[in-house]
Design an enzyme around this catalytic site. Structure first.
Site, mmCIF file in Angstrom:
data_model
loop_
_atom_site.group_PDB
_atom_site.id
_atom_site.type_symbol
_atom_site.label_atom_id
_atom_site.label_comp_id
_atom_site.label_asym_id
_atom_site.label_seq_id
_atom_site.Cartn_x
_atom_site.Cartn_y
_atom_site.Cartn_z
ATOM 1 N N ASP A 156 -11.652 -0.050 4.869
ATOM 2 C CA ASP A 156 -12.066 1.309 4.485
ATOM 3 C C ASP A 156 -13.418 1.648 5.114
ATOM 4 O O ASP A 156 -13.646 2.757 5.585
ATOM 5 C CB ASP A 156 -12.168 1.390 2.957
ATOM 6 C CG ASP A 156 -10.918 0.849 2.299
ATOM 7 O OD1 ASP A 156 -9.857 1.461 2.466
ATOM 8 O OD2 ASP A 156 -10.991 -0.224 1.663
ATOM 9 N N HIS A 184 -10.182 -0.669 -3.628
ATOM 10 C CA HIS A 184 -9.455 -0.415 -2.379
ATOM 11 C C HIS A 184 -8.184 0.356 -2.742
ATOM 12 O O HIS A 184 -7.094 -0.209 -2.869
ATOM 13 C CB HIS A 184 -9.103 -1.729 -1.676
ATOM 14 C CG HIS A 184 -8.178 -1.516 -0.505
ATOM 15 N ND1 HIS A 184 -8.535 -0.794 0.603
ATOM 16 C CD2 HIS A 184 -6.900 -1.902 -0.283
ATOM 17 C CE1 HIS A 184 -7.527 -0.753 1.461
ATOM 18 N NE2 HIS A 184 -6.519 -1.410 0.933
HETATM 19 P P1 NAD Z 1 4.091 -8.874 5.028
HETATM 20 O O1 NAD Z 1 5.179 -8.589 4.062
HETATM 21 O O2 NAD Z 1 4.341 -8.685 6.485
HETATM 22 O O3 NAD Z 1 3.604 -10.377 4.850
HETATM 23 C C1 NAD Z 1 3.336 -10.903 3.590
HETATM 24 C C2 NAD Z 1 3.702 -12.375 3.684
HETATM 25 O O4 NAD Z 1 3.328 -12.969 2.458
HETATM 26 C C3 NAD Z 1 5.206 -12.607 3.840
HETATM 27 O O5 NAD Z 1 5.425 -13.430 4.981
HETATM 28 C C4 NAD Z 1 5.606 -13.298 2.549
HETATM 29 O O6 NAD Z 1 6.613 -14.293 2.738
HETATM 30 C C5 NAD Z 1 4.275 -13.932 2.151
HETATM 31 N N1 NAD Z 1 4.179 -14.264 0.734
HETATM 32 C C6 NAD Z 1 4.696 -13.618 -0.325
HETATM 33 N N2 NAD Z 1 4.428 -14.271 -1.458
HETATM 34 C C7 NAD Z 1 3.705 -15.368 -1.114
HETATM 35 C C8 NAD Z 1 3.148 -16.427 -1.830
HETATM 36 N N3 NAD Z 1 3.293 -16.526 -3.161
HETATM 37 N N4 NAD Z 1 2.480 -17.386 -1.156
HETATM 38 C C9 NAD Z 1 2.352 -17.315 0.174
HETATM 39 N N5 NAD Z 1 2.873 -16.330 0.918
HETATM 40 C C10 NAD Z 1 3.540 -15.364 0.287
HETATM 41 O O7 NAD Z 1 2.826 -8.050 4.540
HETATM 42 P P2 NAD Z 1 1.474 -7.716 5.345
HETATM 43 O O8 NAD Z 1 1.664 -6.436 6.069
HETATM 44 O O9 NAD Z 1 1.022 -8.926 6.085
HETATM 45 O O10 NAD Z 1 0.502 -7.382 4.135
HETATM 46 C C11 NAD Z 1 0.088 -8.374 3.223
HETATM 47 C C12 NAD Z 1 -0.686 -7.760 2.077
HETATM 48 O O11 NAD Z 1 -1.897 -7.192 2.539
HETATM 49 C C13 NAD Z 1 0.051 -6.629 1.364
HETATM 50 O O12 NAD Z 1 -0.188 -6.741 -0.031
HETATM 51 C C14 NAD Z 1 -0.635 -5.386 1.886
HETATM 52 O O13 NAD Z 1 -0.524 -4.292 0.998
HETATM 53 C C15 NAD Z 1 -2.039 -5.882 1.976
HETATM 54 N N6 NAD Z 1 -2.972 -5.101 2.804
HETATM 55 C C16 NAD Z 1 -4.267 -4.979 2.345
HETATM 56 C C17 NAD Z 1 -5.205 -4.279 3.083
HETATM 57 C C18 NAD Z 1 -6.620 -4.120 2.584
HETATM 58 O O14 NAD Z 1 -7.369 -3.341 3.201
HETATM 59 N N7 NAD Z 1 -7.074 -4.790 1.530
HETATM 60 C C19 NAD Z 1 -4.823 -3.696 4.297
HETATM 61 C C20 NAD Z 1 -3.508 -3.860 4.748
HETATM 62 C C21 NAD Z 1 -2.598 -4.565 3.981
HETATM 63 C C1 LMR Z 2 -4.282 -0.094 3.823
HETATM 64 O O1 LMR Z 2 -5.273 0.436 3.312
HETATM 65 O O2 LMR Z 2 -3.898 0.167 4.975
HETATM 66 C C2 LMR Z 2 -3.535 -1.137 3.047
HETATM 67 O O3 LMR Z 2 -4.111 -1.349 1.805
HETATM 68 C C3 LMR Z 2 -2.096 -0.866 2.961
HETATM 69 C C4 LMR Z 2 -1.810 0.177 1.930
HETATM 70 O O4 LMR Z 2 -0.936 -0.050 1.086
HETATM 71 O O5 LMR Z 2 -2.456 1.225 1.973
#
Ligand code: NAD
Ligand code: LMR
Length: 324
Positions: A156, A184
């Site tokens: 962000d 967030h």
């Molecule tokens: P994704 O679905 O591509 O990958 C997530 C992975 O986590 C998968 O491979 C899944 O098998 C694995 N997983 C699920 N449960 C698990 C567990 N108990 N232990 C270990 N691994 C496990 O998702 P992504 O696009 O890589 O996103 C991951 C997370 O990050 C999501 O929650 C998404 O919303 C979040 N995210 C946060 C931000 C932020 O700014 N904070 C930004 C983008 C995404």
């Molecule tokens: C983001 O900010 O891009 C991530 O947290 C993904 C989402 O769910 O918004």
């Protein structure tokens, strides 16, 4: 000395964008890297493929790759932990819709961190809802200090800087003291009251209506805009921000005229409820992150800071059953 880096959800989208940079030494220049990759059992075959690609890069600093579906194995002696593994939201979902689905993961992983990680570990929760997932992990790790835990609002923060640079036609390097307060989520508060652009107060360069009605909502909704456009949540930019966050925390020195945004366990700074994982302006130095205190807060800012605090209180109350 080798740095032990654990990454959960390592076979996912963010993992794929993050691991190669970690293995190349982007977190700590010249420090050998041991990667400990955690996945759910069905994703282990995909993780084999990621390992093959990591090896095929022939990164000189990459000394070890451990793949596992056991959290304690992944977190054993970890210096740095990226808690990425979680279910991402799809179109039309709010991050809080993920609360129940992901809360159980973070309570189990908090316990495993407590049992296995170094006491000096640095942990970032990226998986959403990141702040409350971090709070759950923290509550389940009584032997680790509050200061070990953080959640990511650096994406962000980076979005807020990029949007301001774009609007004012300035390079990113001209921007100082942009800060994200709170969760967030769509209640986060991107605050420009302390920000400057090439030495001039940011709010003297843009009109108030743009700041309030365009800039703030666009930063708050950027994640949703990316999901709509890509059909999947942000991944490369999220990985890049996670790396920025951990690099600066691990061995960065924030300039005295700047701040970073990082969600940490509040100890009541700015009258935020202690124990919430709340994003504050921080500076890092010597491996520690310290909240920048005593910034003047006007009524406009205070109302937004409190709205995000209120959402975090509601999230915490919704997962009370997972807090010991
Ligand atoms: P994704 O679905 O591509 O990958 C997530 C992975 O986590 C998968 O491979 C899944 O098998 C694995 N997983 C699920 N449960 C698990 C567990 N108990 N232990 C270990 N691994 C496990 O998702 P992504 O696009 O890589 O996103 C991951 C997370 O990050 C999501 O929650 C998404 O919303 C979040 N995210 C946060 C931000 C932020 O700014 N904070 C930004 C983008 C995404
Ligand atoms: C983001 O900010 O891009 C991530 O947290 C993904 C989402 O769910 O918004």
């Amino acid at each position: 000395m080798t740095i032990n880096i654990a990454v959960t959800g390592a076979a996912g989208q963010i993992g794929y964008a993050l691991l190669f940079r970690l293995a190349s030494g982007a977190l700590a220049a010249n420090q050998p890297v041991s990667l400990r990759l955690l996945e759910v059992t069905p994703a282990l075959p995909a993780l084999d493929g990621v390992e093959m690609e990591l090896r095929d890069c022939a990164f000189p600093l990459l000394r070890e790759i451990i793949k596992t579906d056991d959290a304690e194995t992944a977190f054993a002696d970890a210096d740095v932990v990226f808690l990425v593994g979680a279910r991402p939201r799809g179109p039309g979902m709010e991050r809080k819709d993920l609360l129940e689905a992901n809360a159980a993961i973070f309570s189990a992983q908090g316990k495993a961190l407590n049992a296995a990680a170094k006491k000096t570990v640095k942990i970032i929760a990226v998986g959403n809802p990141a702040n409350t997932n971090c709070l759950i992990a923290r509550a389940n790790a009584p032997d680790l200090p509050d200061s070990a835990f953080s959640a990511m609002t650096r994406l962000d923060h980076n979005r807020a800087i990029a949007a301001l640079a774009d609007k004012t036609n300035n390079p990113l390097s001209a921007i100082r003291q942009v800060m994200i307060w709170g969760n967030h989520s769509a209640t986060q508060y991107p605050d420009l009251h302390h920000a400057s652009v090439a030495g001039a107060a940011a709010l003297s360069l843009v009109d108030e209506a743009w700041y309030q009605n365009t800039y703030i909502p666009e930063v708050q909704q950027r994640g949703a805009a990316i999901i709509k456009a890509r059909g999947a949540s942000s991944a490369a930019s999220a990985a890049s921000a996670a790396l920025d966050h951990m690099r600066d925390w691990h061995n960065g020195e924030t300039a005295a005229d700047d701040v970073l945004s990082m969600a940490i366990v509040s100890s009541g700074q700015y009258d935020i409820s202690p124990g919430l994982v709340y994003s504050y302006p921080v500076r890092t130095s010597g491996g520690a992150a310290t909240v920048v205190e005593n910034l003047p807060i006007n009524d406009f800012s205070r109302a937004r800071m409190q709205a995000s605090e209120q959402e975090l209180i509601e999230e915490r109350d919704a997962v009370r059953h997972l807090l010991p």
